[in-house]
Each structure stands twice: as structure tokens, then as C-alpha cells.
Design a protein around this motif. Structure first.
Motif, short mmCIF file in Angstrom:
data_model
loop_
_atom_site.label_atom_id
_atom_site.label_comp_id
_atom_site.label_asym_id
_atom_site.label_seq_id
_atom_site.Cartn_x
_atom_site.Cartn_y
_atom_site.Cartn_z
N UNK A 150 9.44 7.70 -1.92
CA UNK A 150 8.20 8.28 -2.40
C UNK A 150 8.39 9.13 -3.66
N UNK A 151 9.60 9.61 -3.88
CA UNK A 151 9.84 10.44 -5.07
C UNK A 151 9.81 9.61 -6.35
N UNK A 181 0.80 -1.22 0.00
CA UNK A 181 0.00 0.00 0.00
C UNK A 181 0.83 1.27 0.00
N UNK A 182 2.00 1.22 0.58
CA UNK A 182 2.82 2.43 0.70
C UNK A 182 4.29 2.08 0.64
N UNK A 183 5.05 2.83 -0.14
CA UNK A 183 6.49 2.62 -0.20
C UNK A 183 7.14 3.40 0.94
N UNK A 184 8.36 3.04 1.32
CA UNK A 184 9.06 3.80 2.36
C UNK A 184 9.17 5.28 1.96
N UNK A 200 15.97 -0.46 -10.40
CA UNK A 200 17.09 -1.11 -9.72
C UNK A 200 17.64 -0.24 -8.60
N UNK A 201 17.74 1.06 -8.85
CA UNK A 201 18.27 1.97 -7.83
C UNK A 201 17.36 2.01 -6.61
N UNK A 202 16.05 1.97 -6.82
CA UNK A 202 15.11 2.01 -5.70
C UNK A 202 15.23 0.75 -4.85
N UNK A 203 15.35 -0.42 -5.49
CA UNK A 203 15.51 -1.65 -4.73
C UNK A 203 16.86 -1.70 -4.02
N UNK A 204 17.88 -1.12 -4.64
CA UNK A 204 19.18 -1.04 -3.98
C UNK A 204 19.08 -0.19 -2.71
N UNK A 212 4.57 16.96 -13.26
CA UNK A 212 4.89 15.68 -13.89
C UNK A 212 6.27 15.25 -13.41
N UNK A 213 6.30 14.19 -12.61
CA UNK A 213 7.57 13.70 -12.07
C UNK A 213 8.17 12.67 -13.01
#
Length: 396
Positions: free
Chosen positions: A68-69, A61-64, A142-146, A131-132
Motif C-alpha cells: 500500500x505504500x 481494486x486493492x493491492x496487498x 519491479x520491486x513491488x512485483x518481486x 506527497x508520497x
């Protein structure tokens, strides 16, 4: 037979989420019966409903806060899958230096779906909307999971259309064999979005019904979504990634080589690297998109490589949909589960086969009545980006 150029690597942990479900039991049940997993969905293409392979269970439901960016459904799908094996992989990885823990993932959509409604507002005149672009950058997955795992090794995303998820295995194996990483998290994540649905619709490549790979009346693909992740290392495991074979035929921007030259090269290179004869492959998971050209060329390639050996084969895309950048990953997950269980094979669809393609050994009976040690999985992408993977229960 040539010597292997890359040593086999072990698949220590894995997970696969798709229209087949979120458990191995659901996956096996769905792939050994003919009732479809696809859903008839509206709202993706104007004035038209289509069959898609949608993941039906709940996502995170929510990412850390720190992520969030780049929050998107694609990232939530990836984290939902990762959390199912997170405890195991973190415990396994703690013996290694963080700088030796790498991540290579495949995607073709990234977070595009989350920006689609915002972009619609922007192009309708609301130029003040935010618009992000970060969430739809290919590299952010990959960077987010890292960042989430706290690893510090190499981390990058491969985006080669429909071969993306499969190519991460080749990259991961090379990183380990080159001494650049001790552990590599590989796989693919793609989510349904209007961009891809409308793109394939404009190419007239979408099926009007449930896709029928190699079928007499095949008329195109169904698009699906999936998240599949694998932890690779040098240590032996129940299932090993033995080899990968790659080729680039560059015949056409979207059409494959009509004689399957690049596909045949990829399969043969995988066999050569693994030190296997074609007759040792117990099951072949076809790319099998159900487009007229792709299926015809893949059958020609199979005939070239396997000659007189009728390898049991099937396409699973009539049950998952074509998961694009995650297709090679979810199909790899299917192959590894076949090797682990040793009691079943994925059924090919039960429609009428094309009379020009019906000389192959399509799986019509799901029961596996003899042990198999090696399976192959094919992935072929736009531009002629081809790859074949071979998994095994032992290294020859």
C-alpha cells in the motif's frame, strides 16, 4: 552471416492489456478491423479533449497491505495483468531457487498520475498535504512485483522512454545467457497521466484526431496505456525470443536521426544475432508513431535494411495509442499472438499514405495466407535509444 552472440530464450507465458481489450480474442478482432479503439477524453489537458488509448476493463481494486505504500493505478494495472498468468508462472518457477528468479520491467510514468492531484494541492498553498514519492519512483514497479511474487533474484526497472518495454527483453535474455537468472519476468506497464499528455502537447506532438502512421496528413501521436508481461527461460516454447538489436544514435534529445541510421543499425543487429536474412521476416511491427520525422526516418531505415524485399508491415498505434514505456511490450505481445495464430496480421490504418512513404508493403488485408516463422518489432525512443526484437516459432 555472423554467429549469434546470445542464445534464444522461450516465452513460457504472456499477457497483454491495452485499449485493445483484455483477451487475445479482443486483440485480434480490434487489430483486423478499422473501427477505432481510442476514446475522446477530456480532463487531461486544460480546455482540450484528446484521443487516448485507455484500458476500459476493471483493474484490481486493492493491492496487498504490504504494497500500500506504493499503491498506484500503475501498480494495480501491473498486478491486474500479472494475476492473469500468476498461477502458471508460480507453478513453473517453483522448480528454481528463488534467488534465480528475476524481474525486469519498463515504465515511464510509474505512479506519477496518483500524485498529480496531491501535487496540485501542494502548489496551490496546501503545504501540509502528504506527497508520497515512493509510488512514483521508477524502481518501485519491479520491486513491488518481486515482493508480491516472493522472488529473490535481480529486480529492476528500465526507463528509457518509448523503448523501455522492449529493452526489458534484451536485459532478460542477457541475464539468462550470462547465467545470472533461470527465469526472468519482463515487460512494460504505463498508465495515462497528465504529465505525459501535457508534455507531448507542449511539444506540439499530439494528433488532433486519430493518429495516422505514415499518413499524408499525419500530425502527431495519440497516447495510450498498457500492461504486458512475459516469462522468459532457456526452455523452448511455442514462441521464442530469438534476438535483440540495440543502438544509440544520440542525434537529438527528442528527434530521431533524419536518415534513420540508428534505427537501421538496431534492425540489422537483430537480424545478425538471429542469423536471419531480411527476407525471412514475415511481418514487421513498426514503431510508427505518426509524427512526421519519426515515420520518415523509420521508412528510410526499413528501405536500408530490407532493400528489395517488401516485408509486410504496419503500425498498431492507431489502435492502442502510443503506450510509451509499455509500447514495446504490448507490441511484442501482438507479434507473439500473430505467430501463435498464423491466420492474421494487424492492419495498417486505412487513411491515405504519404506519397513519399508509400513504396512499402503496408498490411491492407488482415488475412495471413501463408505461414510465417519470424517477426520483428521496432521501438525507438527520445535521445536515439533504439531497439528491434525478433520473435520466432523456431531457432535457425
Amino acid at each position: 552471416m555472423m554467429m549469434r552472440q546470445n542464445s534464444a530464450v522461450g516465452i513460457q507465458f504472456s499477457v497483454g492489456l491495452s485499449a485493445l481489450g483484455s483477451t487475445v480474442e479482443q486483440l485480434q478482432q480490434q487489430l483486423t478491423q478499422h473501427e477505432t479503439c481510442l476514446t475522446f477524453t477530456s480532463g487531461l489537458i486544460p480546455e482540450k479533449s484528446v484521443w487516448v488509448g485507455a484500458f476500459q476493463a476493471d483493474l484490481l481494486e486493492q493491492v496487498p497491505k504490504s504494497l500500500q505504500y506504493v499503491d498506484s493505478r500503475n501498480l494495480r494495472f501491473a498486478l491486474t495483468a500479472l494475476q492473469k498468468i500468476e498461477q502458471e508462472i508460480q507453478y513453473y518457477a517453483q522448480r528454481f531457487d528463488r534467488s534465480r528468479l528475476a524481474i525486469v520491467l519498463g515504465t515511464s510514468t510509474s505512479g506519477i498520475a496518483d500524485n498529480e492531484p496531491v501535487l496540485a494541492e501542494y502548489f496551490s498553498g496546501h503545504i501540509d498535504v502528504d506527497v508520497s514519492q515512493h509510488k512514483q519512483e521508477m524502481g518501485c514497479l519491479a520491486k513491488a512485483l518481486q515482493q508480491y511474487l516472493g522472488w529473490e533474484g535481480l529486480a529492476y526497472t528500465i526507463s528509457t522512454a518509448c523503448s523501455s518495454g522492449a529493452k526489458t527483453f534484451a536485459a532478460g535474455q542477457r541475464l539468462i545467457n550470462a547465467g545470472l537468472a533461470d527465469v526472468v519476468l519482463v515487460g512494460g506497464v504505463d498508465t495515462l497521466c497528465k504529465l505525459t499528455l501535457n508534455g507531448f502537447n507542449s511539444l506540439e506532438s499530439l494528433s488532433n484526431g486519430i493518429c495516422r502512421p505514415c499518413g499524408q496528413q499525419r500530425d502527431g501521436i495519440n497516447i495510450g496505456e498498457a500492461a504486458a508481461l512475459f516469462l522468459l527461460s532457456k526452455e523452448n516454447a511455442e514462441v521464442m525470443l530469438l534476438s535483440t538489436g540495440e543502438s544509440m544514435d544520440a542525434w537529438h534529445i527528442s528527434a530521431p536521426h533524419p536518415e534513420g541510421q540508428g534505427a537501421a543499425q538496431a534492425m540489422q543487429r537483430a537480424l545478425t544475432q538471429a542469423g536471419l536474412n531480411p527476407s525471412e521476416i514475415g511481418y514487421l511491427n513498426m514503431h510508427g508513431t505518426a509524427t512526421p520525422q519519426n515515420d520518415a526516418m523509420e521508412v528510410k531505415a526499413v528501405r536500408q535494411v530490407f532493400t528489395d524485399y517488401h516485408v509486410p508491415l504496419s503500425s498498431t498505434k492507431h489502435q492502442t495509442g502510443h503506450c510509451l514505456g509499455a509500447a514495446g511490450a504490448i507490441e511484442a505481445f501482438i507479434c507473439t499472438q500473430v505467430l501463435k495464430d498464423q491466420s492474421w496480421l494487424p492492419l495498417h490504418h486505412h487513411g491515405v499514405c504519404d506519397v513519399e512513404l508509400d513504396d512499402l508493403h503496408y498490411v491492407e488485408d488482415a488475412q495471413l495466407d501463408q505461414r510465417i516463422d519470424y517477426v520483428m518489432s521496432n521501438s525507438f525512443a527520445f535521445g536515439g535509444s533504439n531497439i528491434s526484437l525478433i520473435f520466432g516459432t523456431k531457432v535457425k
